[in-house]
Design a protein around this motif. Structure first.
Motif: not given
Length: 176
Positions: A72-91
């Motif tokens: 999820a951090a890799a996805a967030l950092a690269t802008g791939r599905a940022p909302r989903l990846s931020a939600t996964v990281l929060a959870a």
């Protein structure tokens, strides 16, 4: 490109890559801390969803959490599905914080202060993740798009009905 895309998301993601790698390198140490949370959460999850293959071993759960954080951090950092990846990281951050930084259980004042600082740091990171999870970068979110599509369908349906009534009147006039 916005500052959020260029800097903020990758900066927010770095702590999860580092934490995930650390958890994979020291799984047993993390599992010992995680046990107090997993012993409560896993039975409740298994009861809520009995058919789901939920592992009960804390070490396995630590590895799953670490993998989820790294991906999820890799996805967030690269802008791939940022909302989903931020939600996964929060959870994933909530149980990590509760297990790893339970300052209320510390007897030593210095240890308590250190754990309290880490707990509140994670709380701040959670706030940033929640902001990232709802950020649409000025583009409409799914809820807005769904409401807009429903309004468009209603408008089109009214127009079709109006056209049908007009055509029926014209047909009736031609018959008489």
């Amino acid at each position: 490109m916005t500052i959020t895309r260029l800097l903020a998301r990758p900066m927010l993601a770095t702590i999860f890559v580092a934490g995930g790698v650390n958890a994979l390198r020291n799984t047993e140490g993390h599992a010992a801390k995680a046990r107090k949370i997993t012993d409560k959460v896993v039975p409740a999850a298994q009861q809520a969803v009995p058919q789901a293959p939920i592992p009960s071993d804390p070490a396995t759960l630590v590895r799953i959490n670490a993998g989820a954080q790294i991906l999820a951090a890799a996805a967030l950092a690269t802008g791939r599905a940022p909302r989903l990846s931020a939600t996964v990281l929060a959870a994933s951050l909530v149980p990590t914080t509760l297990a790893g930084h339970a300052f209320w259980e510390e007897a030593d004042a210095d240890a308590k202060a250190a754990q309290q600082l880490q707990f509140f740091k994670n709380t701040s990171i959670l706030g940033g993740l929640l902001l990232a999870a709802v950020d649409t970068e000025g583009r409409p979110g799914l809820a807005w798009r769904a409401r807009r599509a429903a309004a468009d369908v209603r408008r089109e349906a009214r127009q079709v009905a109006k056209d049908a009534r007009r055509e029926a009147k014209l047909a009736k006039a031609q018959l008489t």
